[in-house]
Structure formats: structure tokens, C-alpha cells
Design an enzyme around this catalytic site. Structure first.
Site, PDB file in Angstrom:
ATOM      1  NE  ARG A 163       0.214   1.249   3.444  1.00  0.00           N
ATOM      2  CZ  ARG A 163       1.150   2.129   3.729  1.00  0.00           C
ATOM      3  NH1 ARG A 163       2.427   1.739   3.801  1.00  0.00           N
ATOM      4  NH2 ARG A 163       0.899   3.400   3.929  1.00  0.00           N
TER       5      ARG A 163
ATOM      6  CB  ALA B  41       0.455   7.005  -3.553  1.00  0.00           C
TER       7      ALA B  41
ATOM      8  NE  ARG C 210      -5.997   0.915  -1.622  1.00  0.00           N
ATOM      9  CZ  ARG C 210      -5.323   1.480  -0.613  1.00  0.00           C
ATOM     10  NH1 ARG C 210      -4.048   1.207  -0.436  1.00  0.00           N
ATOM     11  NH2 ARG C 210      -5.920   2.314   0.207  1.00  0.00           N
TER      12      ARG C 210
ATOM     13  CD  GLN D  86      -3.113   2.603   6.893  1.00  0.00           C
ATOM     14  OE1 GLN D  86      -3.706   3.013   7.895  1.00  0.00           O
ATOM     15  NE2 GLN D  86      -3.709   2.551   5.722  1.00  0.00           N
TER      16      GLN D  86
ATOM     17  CG  ASP E  97      -2.773   8.227  -1.091  1.00  0.00           C
ATOM     18  OD1 ASP E  97      -2.646   8.720   0.043  1.00  0.00           O
ATOM     19  OD2 ASP E  97      -2.491   7.045  -1.366  1.00  0.00           O
TER      20      ASP E  97
END
Ligand code: MRU
Length: 375
Positions: free
Chosen positions: A56, A58, A93, A206, A247
Site C-alpha cells: 500500500r 501511493a 484502488r 498504518q 495519494d
């Protein structure tokens, strides 16, 4: 960066000699409790790894997608085969624009090549995308590190620089170094005394799970706090600077990042604390201008991420527990947009600029379209 004293990357290409090259990732769903490397054998593996958030962040999503296209050339290098793999990867995503950027870059290159050459070209190109990401992040680290060095100088060197960050914008979210955390690593390695407030970043944590693990590996002093403590820390003067990742950043300098970023920017502005976003070039969506930030697709994820919390019990077993009443509806928005007006500066690989169209276009003049330049 370092794991257990050894250098590691979030994705690497294993070239066994007796077989074809294999991309290897760290399964981030298992961190911080277990460090497991996983080989991606097929484009489906890459797609699953992104969808399930084994990888995960970006930039890492982009690099993994590039290797996914490379793996697709092994199964079916035809135009139709690659386009079908691209569609599957693009559907994983929606928010991070690096995914679209990397898949387009791969297809633009591969579709021009003879079918027989595609596999070799694809692995070379994907490895190049990964290497470029490392260089971009290293450079963001130097520019962001300068900001921290200046804050340290202004503080007279008699205390640690206090940094607040959100989510994981470290090496696990990129190929190496990270974006927001690259600034921290660069400053830390140059001897700046600093301490990072790590916002846990519900619902997937995260910050608590990945950022804290990374910072521990690099020996950076840090403290994990509940997301809701950030405003208080800013109000009582315990934060010198906020740095987050992104992102997707629009041409106008609006920053879409992990849910909760906006609240930090609002509180930082209210408290007069500078707020920076670390922005790699491939995270900029040049197709989105002023007022277009509302069209960024905000990922909505499984409600179980909100209604349950995952962690390790006293018996060493990792499991999930429910924290909401059975039947209570939940909503799980993955990202929010921080408007450019709340952002002190964007830290890019080419330097730091104002969060504005003028600021970004001065650093990336090749992205000023001819029509815009004329008008
Ligand atoms: O949902 P995630 O974990 O992929 O979200 C990650 C973030 O929001 C990061 O801050 C962002 O990708 C920038 S990382 C260099």
C-alpha cells in the site's frame, strides 16, 4: 532502509539466475508482528497484493502495478492480454494516482514493442520505475531534511525537533526512503535531534503498525498517539512541523491523503504550525486543476476495518476483535482532501514550492501545456 540492522526495500526484483526474475514484496498486512517476504508469480498476485493491501502507499502501489504488467507479459504478451491486466490492476484502488501513472507508462512503452520483446522490456521498465521512485524519494528527503535542519537551527540545538506525521508515508509506502519520513530519515542521519509523533491512523492503523515499526528500525525517537490527540499536541506547542504524504495532488496544490490529514491541517493552521505535504512528481494529477479536487475518487473500504481492530493477543496470536455493537452501521472513507490554502509548502523531488498551480508549474515547467502557456 533498515530492518533488524539490514537494508531492505518494500519491493525488489529477485534474479535467481536459473529462472526468470521474480518481484518480492513485504506482506504489510502482517506487520509489525511478522516480517514475511512474498514472491509475486503472476499479474493476479500483484493485483491481489494491492487490493488486499499487502502493499500500500501511493508510490509502492504504482511500482507493484508496473511489475504486475511485467508479470502479465509472461502469461499473455498480446495487446489484449496487457490491456486486460491493466484493467484489473486499475480497478484495485481508486485514489492514488501513481497506479494510473505507472500502468500507463508501462502500456505506452510495451504496446509499441514487438510481442517477442515485451517480457524483457517490461521487467526492465518496471525495475526502472522502482529505481526512479527511490531517487525521487531520496531527493524529497534532502529537501524535507533541509526544512527540519532549519527548524533545529532556529531552536538553537538545545531540544529535539518535534514532527507530527499521519498514516505511513515511509519506505514501506514507497520503494525505499519514503516521502514524509524521508525528510525525517535525512535529518536524523545528518545528526538533527528529532522526535516524531506518530498518529495511529484508524481504521487500519498504518501509523501505529507501520510508521512506528519503520522509525524503530532506523532508531528514530517516536511516540504513538491516538489520532484524536493531534489537535491537543498542536495546541500545547508540542509540534514544530506537520509532514504528511499524498495519494493525489492536483495541479492547484490540493492534497488528497489518508483520512484524517485534513483535520491535522486545520488544527495546524489554527495553531500557527507549518504543514507540509511531501509530493513525488508521479503523485501529481496534472489533469485536475482548480476546483477539480472534488472529482478525486475517495476510496470507501470494508466497514469491518472500522468495526473491528486487529492486533496481537497475550498468547502471541494475531486476531481481530469487534468494537462496535452488532448491527450498528459503519462507514469507512479512506482519504480526504486538504485544500492548498492550508498547506505551507509541497516538498517535491525538485524542491519545495507553494501549494498552488504557479508553485508546481515553476518546478515542473514541462507540465505547462501549450494551451495554458498561450492563454
Ligand atoms: O491506504 P494506504 O495505506 O495506501 O494510504 C497511504 C497514504 O495515505 C500515504 O500517506 C500516501 O500514500 C503517501 S505515501 C508516500
Amino acid at each position: 532502509m533498515r530492518v533488524n540492522g539490514r537494508d531492505a526495500r518494500s519491493i525488489r526484483l529477485d534474479e535467481p539466475g536459473n529462472g526468470p526474475p521474480v518481484p518480492v514484496i513485504i506482506d504489510q498486512t502482517l506487520l509489525p508482528h511478522e516480517l514475511r517476504f512474498v514472491a509475486l508469480q503472476t499479474a493476479d498476485d500483484a493485483e491481489r497484493a494491492i487490493r488486499q493491501m499487502q502493499v500500500r502507499g501511493a508510490p509502492l502501489i504504482g511500482a507493484t502495478a508496473a511489475f504486475g504488467i511485467a508479470l502479465a507479459t509472461r502469461a499473455d504478451p498480446s495487446d489484449a492480454g496487457l490491456e486486460s491486466a491493466a484493467r484489473a490492476l486499475l480497478g484495485t484502488r481508486p485514489t492514488a494516482v501513481n497506479l494510473r501513472w505507472a500502468v500507463r507508462d508501462m502500456l505506452d512503452n510495451l504496446l509499441l514493442k514487438p510481442i517477442g520483446d515485451r517480457e524483457a522490456v517490461a521487467f526492465e521498465r518496471a525495475a526502472d520505475i522502482a529505481e526512479r521512485d527511490v531517487e525521487i524519494c531520496r531527493s524529497i528527503g534532502r529537501h524535507g531534511g533541509d526544512i527540519l535542519r532549519r527548524i533545529a537551527e532556529a531552536a538553537g540545538g538545545d531540544r529535539s525537533v518535534q514532527v507530527l506525521t499521519h498514516c505511513n508515508a515511509g519506505w514501506l509506502a514507497t520503494v525505499d526512503w519514503g516521502t514524509a519520513l524521508a525528510a525525517v530519515y535525512d535529518a536524523h542521519r545528518s545528526g538533527v535531534p528529532l522526535h516524531v509523533w506518530v498518529s495511529e491512523t484508524r481504521p487500519r492503523n498504518q501509523g501505529a503498525g507501520l510508521t512506528a515499526w519503520e522509525l524503530a528500525g532506523e532508531g528514530v525517537p517516536h511516540t504513538v498517539v491516538a489520532d484524536s490527540a493531534s489537535g491537543h499536541l498542536l495546541r500545547i506547542g508540542r509540534v514544530d512541523v506537520v509532514i504528511t504524504g499524498t495519494d493525489r495532488t492536483t495541479r492547484a496544490g490540493d492534497v488528497c491523503n489518508k483520512i484524517g490529514t485534513y483535520m491535522k491541517a486545520v488544527a495546524a493552521r489554527d495553531c500557527g504550525v507549518p504543514f507540509y505535504a511531501a509530493v513525488p512528481g508521479p503523485s501529481i494529477d496534472w489533469e485536475l486543476g482548480d476546483g477539480d479536487e472534488k472529482s478525486i475518487p475517495i476510496e470507501e473500504r470494508d466497514g469491518a476495518e472500522v468495526s473491528e481492530v486487529r492486533g496481537m493477543g497475550p498468547d502471541g496470536r494475531v486476531s481481530s476483535v469487534r468494537i462496535t455493537p452488532v448491527g450498528s452501521p459503519v462507514a469507512n472513507f479512506g482519504f480526504d482532501v486538504t485544500p492548498a490554502r492550508l498547506i505551507t509548502g509541497l516538498v517535491t523531488e525538485r524542491g519545495v514550492c507553494e501549494a498552488s498551480r504557479e508553485g508546481l508549474e515553476a518546478l515542473f515547467p514541462e507540465m505547462v501545456s501549450r494551451k495554458d502557456a498561450a492563454g
